[in-house]
Design a protein around this motif. Sequence first.
Motif, PDB file in Angstrom:
ATOM      1  N   ILE A 133      74.189  63.169  64.637  1.00 31.79           N
ATOM      2  CA  ILE A 133      73.000  62.479  64.963  1.00 31.79           C
ATOM      3  C   ILE A 133      71.890  63.413  64.579  1.00 31.79           C
ATOM      4  N   VAL A 134      70.976  62.802  63.809  1.00 31.24           N
ATOM      5  CA  VAL A 134      69.884  63.647  63.531  1.00 31.24           C
ATOM      6  C   VAL A 134      68.433  62.801  63.935  1.00 31.24           C
ATOM      7  N   PRO A 135      67.860  63.380  65.259  1.00 33.81           N
ATOM      8  CA  PRO A 135      66.796  62.716  65.701  1.00 33.81           C
ATOM      9  C   PRO A 135      65.425  63.660  65.087  1.00 33.81           C
ATOM     10  N   VAL A 136      64.429  62.704  64.551  1.00 35.90           N
ATOM     11  CA  VAL A 136      63.283  63.211  64.203  1.00 35.90           C
ATOM     12  C   VAL A 136      62.047  63.213  65.033  1.00 35.90           C
ATOM     13  N   HIS A 137      61.542  64.347  65.278  1.00 33.24           N
ATOM     14  CA  HIS A 137      60.572  64.386  66.376  1.00 33.24           C
ATOM     15  C   HIS A 137      59.068  64.130  65.864  1.00 33.24           C
ATOM     16  N   ALA A 144      77.941  65.090  73.115  1.00 31.68           N
ATOM     17  CA  ALA A 144      78.926  65.603  73.817  1.00 31.68           C
ATOM     18  C   ALA A 144      79.981  64.739  74.194  1.00 31.68           C
ATOM     19  N   LYS A 145      79.729  63.568  74.622  1.00 29.16           N
ATOM     20  CA  LYS A 145      80.724  62.436  74.909  1.00 29.16           C
ATOM     21  C   LYS A 145      81.535  62.137  73.469  1.00 29.16           C
ATOM     22  N   HIS A 146      80.849  61.985  72.476  1.00 27.83           N
ATOM     23  CA  HIS A 146      81.798  61.507  71.251  1.00 27.83           C
ATOM     24  C   HIS A 146      82.049  62.837  70.550  1.00 27.83           C
ATOM     25  N   ASN A 147      81.818  63.940  70.832  1.00 26.79           N
ATOM     26  CA  ASN A 147      81.999  65.070  69.995  1.00 26.79           C
ATOM     27  C   ASN A 147      81.409  65.341  68.466  1.00 26.79           C
ATOM     28  N   LEU A 148      80.043  65.121  68.724  1.00 33.50           N
ATOM     29  CA  LEU A 148      79.150  64.938  67.802  1.00 33.50           C
ATOM     30  C   LEU A 148      78.260  66.032  67.464  1.00 33.50           C
ATOM     31  N   PHE A 149      77.643  66.323  66.333  1.00 30.30           N
ATOM     32  CA  PHE A 149      76.662  67.434  65.915  1.00 30.30           C
ATOM     33  C   PHE A 149      75.277  66.800  66.075  1.00 30.30           C
ATOM     34  N   VAL A 150      74.340  67.526  66.581  1.00 26.16           N
ATOM     35  CA  VAL A 150      72.790  67.079  66.653  1.00 26.16           C
ATOM     36  C   VAL A 150      72.076  68.062  65.799  1.00 26.16           C
ATOM     37  N   VAL A 151      71.467  67.635  64.898  1.00 25.01           N
ATOM     38  CA  VAL A 151      70.661  68.508  64.044  1.00 25.01           C
ATOM     39  C   VAL A 151      69.394  67.706  64.210  1.00 25.01           C
ATOM     40  N   GLU A 152      68.268  68.584  64.768  1.00 27.99           N
ATOM     41  CA  GLU A 152      66.984  68.371  64.997  1.00 27.99           C
ATOM     42  C   GLU A 152      66.283  68.348  63.854  1.00 27.99           C
ATOM     43  N   ASP A 153      65.556  67.042  63.121  1.00 31.79           N
ATOM     44  CA  ASP A 153      64.410  67.178  62.270  1.00 31.79           C
ATOM     45  C   ASP A 153      63.199  67.697  62.872  1.00 31.79           C
ATOM     46  N   ALA A 154      62.866  68.720  62.838  1.00 30.71           N
ATOM     47  CA  ALA A 154      61.670  69.317  63.681  1.00 30.71           C
ATOM     48  C   ALA A 154      60.460  69.792  62.607  1.00 30.71           C
TER      49      ALA A 154
END
Length: 373
Positions: free
Chosen positions: A123-127, A143-153
Amino acid sequence: MIPFNKPYLTGKETEYITDAVASGKISGNGKYTQKCQQFFEKQFGFKKTLLTTSCTDALEMAAILIDIKEGDEVIMPSYTFVSTANAFVLRGAKIVFADSRKDHPNMDETKLESLITSKTKAIVPVHYAGVACEMDTIMDLAAKHNLFVVEDAAQAIDSYYTGKDGVKRALGSIGHLAAFSFHETKNIISGEGGMLAINDEQFIDRAEIIWEKGTNRSLFFRGEVDKYGWVDIGSSFLPSEIIAAFLWAQLENLEDIQQVRKQHWEKYHNGLKQFASDNDIELPIVPDYATNNAHMFYLVCQSIEQRSALIEKLRNQDIHPVFHYISLHSSPFYEDKHDGRNLSETDRFTDCLVRLPLFYELNVDTVINQILK
């Protein structure tokens, strides 16, 4: 003429660039690179940072680090810059676009779980505008689905998120990885430039290798290996010392730059509150869990016609507001790859959002007065 953006110089940029040139090492990862990286790690709590030549490069490094492969799915907002998606498309990923919230261009966290499949990798959230996405929900889903999070900050330097636990965290320090921009339109600049922030220690050693063209050159120069060679994929991601020297002059003045920008933002907000109410225009929203780093001040008009009229009238007075992203799901490159879902809020921001000039030396009153006229 009031431009949309005017790069602010602190006065020390050329002095530090001259010093970098005189040192005899200008190719990168020298004194100023180290000073900048140490500043970010100490100031914002990132476990490791690596300067890059752009935020685009930092995102591309992140895609390599989480091992994106052909067929993997990556969830991100459609209302974002092309680099957010392109970094993962280059590795063969399928982009699954999330709609924006009704009250903010950020991705609607309540609709993310329905987009997750067995192929989802990240998942890539963009702030957007430096305002935090609702990161507790996003991290819990990851965490529930064993995914990585990459913040586009890219827009989020010196902005924070307070979670349900009451802890205030810098944006970019929450996901596994994060990417920042120092493009000349950002709060802190180096012309072109960016940074990868690494918060999951499993990625630190490999990130340095990818950063150095796929070699273990950094280990060699620290005396940790006898010789260096090609050990992984990578590219020429690190910037020159000239870019880092420019950036260091900016970082020394971070507090002052931020204070002035926040004053401009508040003046806009207070000065346009009644105008917005009278004309059915939305002002920016900053949720309780987020802080405002004054990266951007925007208006959301009630229609594309109202926005076009506002832009035209201001430009006739030599004031240059601009609209922002064209929805990526409807772009010429990706529209036939999109799954066909209606992303109505994203499309609304595409048609109705307009950004007002915001830079250090701006006379905000001039812009406000012309809008009111």
